[in-house]
Scaffold this motif. Sequence first.
Motif, PDB file in Angstrom:
ATOM      1  N   LYS A 111       6.045   3.741 -99.572  1.00 49.33           N
ATOM      2  CA  LYS A 111       4.738   4.616 -99.482  1.00 49.33           C
ATOM      3  C   LYS A 111       4.694   5.084-100.927  1.00 49.33           C
ATOM      4  O   LYS A 111       3.413   5.363-101.472  1.00 49.33           O
ATOM      5  CB  LYS A 111       5.237   5.853 -98.660  1.00 49.33           C
ATOM      6  N   SER A 112       5.902   5.368-101.936  1.00 53.01           N
ATOM      7  CA  SER A 112       5.415   6.063-103.097  1.00 53.01           C
ATOM      8  C   SER A 112       5.483   4.899-104.297  1.00 53.01           C
ATOM      9  O   SER A 112       5.760   5.224-105.460  1.00 53.01           O
ATOM     10  CB  SER A 112       6.426   7.016-103.583  1.00 53.01           C
ATOM     11  N   ALA A 113       5.483   3.596-103.812  1.00 56.34           N
ATOM     12  CA  ALA A 113       5.341   2.744-104.858  1.00 56.34           C
ATOM     13  C   ALA A 113       6.419   2.460-105.877  1.00 56.34           C
ATOM     14  O   ALA A 113       6.243   2.367-107.070  1.00 56.34           O
ATOM     15  CB  ALA A 113       3.772   2.446-105.657  1.00 56.34           C
ATOM     16  N   GLN A 114       7.598   2.605-105.523  1.00 56.81           N
ATOM     17  CA  GLN A 114       8.840   2.517-106.309  1.00 56.81           C
ATOM     18  C   GLN A 114       9.114   0.960-106.450  1.00 56.81           C
ATOM     19  O   GLN A 114       9.032   0.270-105.430  1.00 56.81           O
ATOM     20  CB  GLN A 114      10.045   3.373-105.857  1.00 56.81           C
ATOM     21  N   MET A 115       9.696   0.656-107.518  1.00 55.92           N
ATOM     22  CA  MET A 115      10.235  -0.773-107.636  1.00 55.92           C
ATOM     23  C   MET A 115      11.279  -1.020-106.586  1.00 55.92           C
ATOM     24  O   MET A 115      12.113  -0.079-106.331  1.00 55.92           O
ATOM     25  CB  MET A 115      10.920  -0.864-109.085  1.00 55.92           C
ATOM     26  N   PRO A 116      11.383  -2.347-105.887  1.00 54.39           N
ATOM     27  CA  PRO A 116      10.410  -3.395-106.049  1.00 54.39           C
ATOM     28  C   PRO A 116       9.352  -3.506-104.997  1.00 54.39           C
ATOM     29  O   PRO A 116       8.444  -4.444-104.841  1.00 54.39           O
ATOM     30  CB  PRO A 116      11.333  -4.538-105.758  1.00 54.39           C
ATOM     31  N   LEU A 117       9.070  -2.281-104.488  1.00 52.09           N
ATOM     32  CA  LEU A 117       7.784  -2.391-103.307  1.00 52.09           C
ATOM     33  C   LEU A 117       6.532  -1.627-104.042  1.00 52.09           C
ATOM     34  O   LEU A 117       5.770  -1.100-103.394  1.00 52.09           O
ATOM     35  CB  LEU A 117       8.207  -1.626-102.022  1.00 52.09           C
ATOM     36  N   HIS A 118       6.522  -1.815-105.219  1.00 53.96           N
ATOM     37  CA  HIS A 118       5.305  -1.365-106.027  1.00 53.96           C
ATOM     38  C   HIS A 118       3.872  -2.116-106.119  1.00 53.96           C
ATOM     39  O   HIS A 118       3.176  -1.848-106.455  1.00 53.96           O
ATOM     40  CB  HIS A 118       5.634  -0.990-107.412  1.00 53.96           C
ATOM     41  N   VAL A 119       4.222  -3.436-105.659  1.00 56.64           N
ATOM     42  CA  VAL A 119       3.262  -4.404-105.873  1.00 56.64           C
ATOM     43  C   VAL A 119       1.885  -4.223-105.185  1.00 56.64           C
ATOM     44  O   VAL A 119       0.821  -4.612-105.643  1.00 56.64           O
ATOM     45  CB  VAL A 119       3.520  -5.904-105.364  1.00 56.64           C
ATOM     46  N   TRP A 120       1.842  -3.310-104.087  1.00 57.96           N
ATOM     47  CA  TRP A 120       0.644  -3.085-103.545  1.00 57.96           C
ATOM     48  C   TRP A 120      -0.366  -2.012-104.050  1.00 57.96           C
ATOM     49  O   TRP A 120      -1.503  -2.206-103.885  1.00 57.96           O
ATOM     50  CB  TRP A 120       0.885  -2.515-102.076  1.00 57.96           C
ATOM     51  N   LEU A 121       0.054  -1.161-105.031  1.00 58.93           N
ATOM     52  CA  LEU A 121      -0.669   0.030-105.606  1.00 58.93           C
ATOM     53  C   LEU A 121      -1.513  -0.745-106.583  1.00 58.93           C
ATOM     54  O   LEU A 121      -2.943  -0.136-106.447  1.00 58.93           O
ATOM     55  CB  LEU A 121       0.241   0.859-106.217  1.00 58.93           C
ATOM     56  N   PRO A 122      -1.475  -1.642-107.585  1.00 60.25           N
ATOM     57  CA  PRO A 122      -2.425  -2.027-108.250  1.00 60.25           C
ATOM     58  C   PRO A 122      -3.757  -2.750-107.474  1.00 60.25           C
ATOM     59  O   PRO A 122      -4.811  -2.715-107.762  1.00 60.25           O
ATOM     60  CB  PRO A 122      -1.791  -3.118-109.141  1.00 60.25           C
TER      61      PRO A 122
END
Length: 323
Positions: A178-189
Motif C-alpha cells: 500500500k505504501s509503495a515500499q521496495m520491492p512493491l513500489h513498481v505500481w506508484l509511477p
Amino acid sequence: YYGSVYTWVKSGSFSFDIGLLVDHLTVVMMTVVTFVSMLVHVYSMGYMRDDEGYQRFFSYVSLFTFMMLMLVTANNFLQLFFGWEGVGLVSYLLIGFWFKRDSAADGSLKAFIVNRVGDFGFILGIAAILDYTGSIDYRHVFSQVNGLVQQHISIFSGHHWSLDTVICILLFIGAMGKSAQMPLHVWLPESMEGPTPISALIHAATMVTAGVFMVARMSPLFEHSLVAMSFVLVIGATGALFLGLLAFVEFDIKRVIAYSTMSQLGYMMAANGVSAYSAGIFHLMTHACFKALLFLGSGSVIHAFKDEQDIRNMGGVRKKLPF
C-alpha cells in the motif's frame, strides 16, 4: 472513544463488530483525509469540468474518502481490512478513469495486482492474530502481546520464530504494497496515468500513507520485536535513498513527484522503524499538504501547456503563468 457500534456478523464463537476508535492518531489522520479531500473536491470541479465522466469521477472520490475514514477509525482488524481493500478498489477505478487510454488501463491493473501481493501478507497476519488470540479487536490483541512474544512457531524446519515477529512482518508486507515500499513500489509511477487531482489525493496524501498509519497503530505489536522493527527500518531507509535517486532519470512532471513521494514514504517508515512514531506521523501530515499542493500545481501547469507532461518541453512558465 473506543466502542462497538453494532455486531456485523457472528460465526461460531466469533462475533465481528463494527466499532470506532478515536484517539490522537485517528484525529490526525481524519484531519488530513478530510482536509485534502475537500481541497481536491473543490479543485476537481474546475479541473474535470469538460470531462465526460464528471459524475462518475465525483462518486469515486467520495467513495474513496468514506473508505479511508473507515480504515483510520477502525477498532478491529476486520474493519481495517475492509477500508484497506476499499481504498485499493477505488484507487484501481480512479487510476483507470480514462479507460480508453491503454496506458491508464495497464497502470490501474498493475496497481491492483501489486497491492494484492501485499494484501496476501496482510490477511495472513490477521489470520494468525485471530488463530492465536481468538479475537481481532485491537484492545484484546494488544493485551496479549506478551503471550505472542513467548510463543514460537517453525515456518522452515529448524528455524524457530517468535509469533509476534511473524505477525508483524506479515502485516508490514501489506504496508509495503500500500505504501509503495521496495520491492512493491513498481505500481506508484504507473498510477500517474489517472487524473491529476487523484494523484494529489490518493498517491500523495491519503492512501499511500495508510501503511505508515497502520505500522504506527500496531506499535504495541512491533515494539516487542526487534527483528520486525529492523526490517521496517531497512526497507524504509532503502526506499528513502534509492527511490529518490530514480527521480533524476524521469522527464514526466508527475512521475518526478511520484518518486519524491516514494522517497518521503521511506522516511516515514524509517521513523516508525526506530520507534519515532510521532516524527513519522508528523511528517505524514506535513507531507500530505505539501505534496498535494505540488500535484495540484503540476496539474495547473499541465492544463496551461495543453496536456503536455514532459518537463523538457516546458520553458518560460513564469511568463505564461505569472500567478
